[in-house]
Structure formats: structure tokens, C-alpha cells
Motif scaffolding. Structure first.
Motif, short mmCIF file in Angstrom:
data_model
loop_
_atom_site.label_atom_id
_atom_site.label_comp_id
_atom_site.label_asym_id
_atom_site.label_seq_id
_atom_site.Cartn_x
_atom_site.Cartn_y
_atom_site.Cartn_z
N THR A 72 -5.30 6.59 -8.37
CA THR A 72 -4.83 5.33 -7.77
C THR A 72 -4.74 5.44 -6.25
N LEU A 73 -4.48 6.63 -5.73
CA LEU A 73 -4.40 6.80 -4.27
C LEU A 73 -5.69 6.37 -3.59
N THR A 117 -0.10 -4.48 -8.93
CA THR A 117 -1.50 -4.68 -9.29
C THR A 117 -1.76 -6.15 -9.63
N VAL A 128 2.73 1.63 -3.42
CA VAL A 128 1.85 2.08 -4.50
C VAL A 128 1.48 3.54 -4.32
N ARG A 129 1.21 3.94 -3.08
CA ARG A 129 0.90 5.35 -2.84
C ARG A 129 2.08 6.25 -3.19
N VAL A 154 0.83 -1.20 0.00
CA VAL A 154 0.00 0.00 0.00
C VAL A 154 0.87 1.25 0.00
N ALA A 206 -5.73 2.55 -3.10
CA ALA A 206 -4.53 1.95 -2.52
C ALA A 206 -4.85 0.83 -1.54
N ILE A 214 3.71 0.21 -9.96
CA ILE A 214 2.26 0.04 -9.87
C ILE A 214 1.80 -1.24 -10.56
N SER A 227 2.42 6.45 -6.94
CA SER A 227 1.38 7.28 -7.55
C SER A 227 1.66 8.77 -7.36
#
Length: 418
Positions: free
Chosen positions: A391-392, A329, A288-289, A285, A395, A325, A292
Motif C-alpha cells: 500500500t505504501l 480508500t 494511510v502510510r 497520504v 499512497a 485504510i 500501512s
């Protein structure tokens, strides 16, 4: 399953990712030469280019159905040679129908190849019990850089497409076939190898489990499908528009206009090479944050850049941000479906998610081009920026829980030598 067999499976799959990265780069970077060889008009070229991802999406759908009957390792073992031979066909023909057939076969096969590669990667990650998906995609990026470099050499020395492609296929085809003996497909810490008979699967993933995979509800994957599409819209924006943007909007020279995509590819490789360490330390998480936010900031820098070098900085930021990302995913989709519906559902989820790879690719370039012509190219760069930042909000879909990777065959502090 021993650690040695898992390491062999990991190395062989990394080779498959690397070979596919090189193959795809050799195709897309020689598009002008392909157009000249076959006399494809500018009006017809977009149709040819769009056909490949459309057929790849169809190939990914077929792969979802096939893996209900045979292991993903078998799909990968035979789809990769077909992709390589299709690339050779692109260089060997001279009639329009021949390039149409070659690209059609390439598209269908690459859909199955991409889906099965990521299925194996997700299942191996579960068997390892820690993040390794970014490493596989780093191998793809390395292959892409190698393929683009070979394509540059072929163009520089004015080699024919066949002469450029033949040595690469002659090396990669036997290497991929040999490496396929060690592919490993793991479910709940009980991987099964594709070597030998090539058809063995654990009791939870036989032909009778196909219905489980087909029952994965779309709402389970919807947030991740959107994230995948947004990521590839951003990626296709860089690959298709970075050179034109730097030259026409930021006033860079023709030579300098080649730098942004090269910088993007290098930083993508670097980010993926170390990304698994970040996932293990901070969790998917947070990674990815961070990716992004960095990618969104990169698009903002590109849109507001006063000159070419500032624009290059922005495209470099994009490489570091977007690179984490897509692998995460795939990992999240396989994990969520596996936990909700069982092993076959994990494979089906990866195949379905893979379709949105091509959706993003198809949307990204035309979208930026249309907005650039109707509005401005600076303003057009803000659209993928907003999409990436969305995307945030998704997440949490990447979250993991205790022991969600299963496996547990190695201690948490084991040195990663695989």
C-alpha cells in the motif's frame, strides 16, 4: 443546504453504519449455532460462507446500475430493512433451503447497502469540506462490538437464533426507516435530501448521468482496488485466524485466544474515532502510510512473537493500522472519479471499489489457511504483511489538492459538532 440538514444527514448515516455493523456481527459470530440449527455439514459450510460475499459483490454491481436512475439514499433506505429481515429469516427457518434463501437475500442486499452507505459518506465528506469518513466507519465498528456482545449473550444464555435476533431487528428496523428521512447526498456542495418525495437529486446527478458513471476507466481505480483487497485480506486474517494462531502456535489458553480479536475490534474503533483528526492535520497520504507501516509491523510482531501476550500486542497494532485504510480508500475513489468524470462517476467508483472488499474477504482466510498447512502459520502471517506494505507504493493515489472537497460551507477552524 444548511449546516443543520448536513448534520442531520451525517447523524442518520452514522446510525445506518452502526446498524449494519451490529447486523453483520450478529450473523458471523453465530455461525456455529446456524450450522447446528440447519444441520449444515463441515464440508458444505464453506460454500454457504463464500456465497454471501460473492452475492454481495453482485449486489454492489447492481447498486452501481441502480444509482444511475435513483439516488443512493433510496437504495440505502430500502436495502437496510431487507438486510435486517434477512437476518431474522436466518433465525426463523429450520430447513436447508430456507437458510440458503435467507443468506442469498442477505448477501445481495448487503452489497447494495455497503455501496450506498459509502456513496453517501463520500458525498457528505465533500459537502463538509473535511474528513468525516473515518467517523462513519467508527460507528460501524461500534455496532460490530455491540452485535458481537449481544451474540455472546445469546450463546451464553443458550437463546435460540430467533430470540437473539428478534429484539435487535425490532429496534433497528424502525430506527433505520425513520433515520432514512434525513439521508443527504451532496454533489459539489449542493446536497439533496432523500426525505419527503425520496427521489430528488441535483441537476448533475439525474437519471441521465448514469452513462458518466459507467465511463469511469478501471485504470483510475486499479491502485485503490488493490489497496482495498489487501486491507481486507489483512482484516480477514485477523478475524478468522487470530484465535487459532494464539492457541495453537503461541501456546495461549482457549480463554486467552478470544482476546486478540476483541483487542483488534476495540483498537479499530479507537483508531477510527480519532482518525479524521489525523487526516485533517496531516492529510490522507500521511495517515494511510502510517497505517500501512503500523499494520505491517503488527503482522511482523505476530509472526515473530515468542508468546501469547506478544502476539496480542501485534494484533492490537493491526487494529490501529488497518482501521484507517478502508475509509480513506472509499474517500479517495469517490474523489478521483468525481474530479475526472463528474458526480455520477463518484458513486459508480465507490460501488466498483466495494466489490474488492469482498474479494479480499474471500481470498484472505483460505490463503492463510493453505499457507499455514503447506508451510507454517508464522510464515503465513508474513504474506498479508507484504500485501499491506505494498500500500505504501500506492499512497499517492490518496492525495488531495486545494479545494478538492468542494463545499466550503464552514470555516476551516469550525468546531466539529456534527
Amino acid at each position: 443546504m444548511t449546516d443543520v440538514r448536513l448534520r442531520h444527514g451525517r447523524a442518520s448515516l452514522a446510525l445506518s453504519f452502526l446498524a449494519q455493523g451490529a447486523t453483520f456481527a450478529l450473523l458471523v459470530t453465530r455461525i456455529p449455532a446456524i450450522q447446528d440449527r440447519y444441520g449444515i455439514s463441515d464440508a458444505l459450510l464453506p460454500a454457504f460462507l463464500a456465497a454471501v460475499p460473492v452475492l454481495a459483490g453482485a449486489g454492489s454491481v447492481v447498486a452501481e446500475k441502480v444509482v444511475a436512475r435513483v439516488p443512493p439514499a433510496v437504495v440505502l433506505r430500502w436495502s437496510q430493512p431487507v438486510v435486517l429481515l434477512a437476518l431474522l429469516g436466518v433465525g426463523a427457518g429450520d430447513a436447508l433451503w430456507q437458510i440458503a434463501v435467507a443468506l442469498g437475500v442477505f448477501g445481495l442486499a448487503v452489497g447494495g447497502l455497503d455501496a450506498s452507505m459509502n456513496m453517501l459518506g463520500v458525498s457528505l465528506q465533500r459537502a463538509y469540506g473535511r474528513s468525516i469518513m473515518l467517523g462513519f466507519h467508527a460507528a460501524y465498528s461500534l455496532g460490530g462490538i455491540a452485535g458481537a456482545s449481544l451474540a455472546w449473550g445469546g450463546a451464553h444464555w443458550e437463546l435460540s437464533l430467533l430470540v437473539s435476533y428478534l429484539p435487535v431487528v425490532a429496534v433497528l428496523l424502525p430506527a433505520a426507516l425513520v433515520a432514512s428521512r434525513w439521508y443527504v447526498h451532496g454533489h459539489a456542495g449542493q446536497p439533496t435530501a432523500s426525505g419527503g418525495g425520496g427521489g430528488g437529486r441535483d441537476s448533475g446527478s439525474g437519471s441521465g448521468s448514469g452513462e458518466t458513471g459507467a465511463s469511469v476507466p478501471f485504470r483510475l481505480l486499479l491502485p485503490l482496488c488493490l489497496v482495498m483487497s489487501f486491507a481486507y485480506i489483512g482484516d480477514s486474517t485477523v478475524s478468522n485466524w487470530s484465535a487459532k494462531y494464539l492457541q495453537d502456535v503461541l501456546g495461549g489458553s482457549e480463554e486467552l485466544a478470544t482476546v486478540p480479536y476483541n483487542a483488534y475490534m476495540v483498537t479499530t474503533l479507537l483508531g477510527r474515532a480519532v482518525g479524521d483528526l489525523g487526516v485533517r492535520r496531516f492529510g490522507p497520504v500521511a495517515v494511510v502510510r502510517a497505517g500501512s507501516v503500523l499494520a505491517g509491523a503488527g503482522f511482523a510482531v505476530v509472526a515473530l512473537a515468542p508468546g501469547a501476550w506478544t502476539g496480542i500486542v501485534g494484533f492490537t497494532m493491526l487494529g490501529l493500522g488497518l482501521c484507517v485504510i478502508v475509509p480513506q480508500t472509499f474517500a479517495a475513489a469517490g474523489r478521483r472519479a468525481f474530479e475526472a468524470h463528474g458526480p455520477a462517476a463518484g458513486d459508480a467508483a465507490v460501488a466498483r471499489l466495494n466489490i474488492f472488499n469482498y474479494v479480499g474477504f474471500l481470498i484472505g482466510s483460505p490463503l492463510v489457511g493453505a499457507l499455514g498447512d503447506a508451510w507454517s502459520y508464522r510464515g503465513a502471517m508474513l504474506v498479508p504483511m507484504v500485501m499491506v506494505l505494498v500500500t505504501l507504493g500506492y499512497a499517492r493515489s490518496f492525495a488531495t489538492g486545494p479545494a478538492r472537497y468542494g463545499g466550503g460551507h464552514e470555516r476551516p477552524r469550525t468546531v466539529d459538532v456534527g
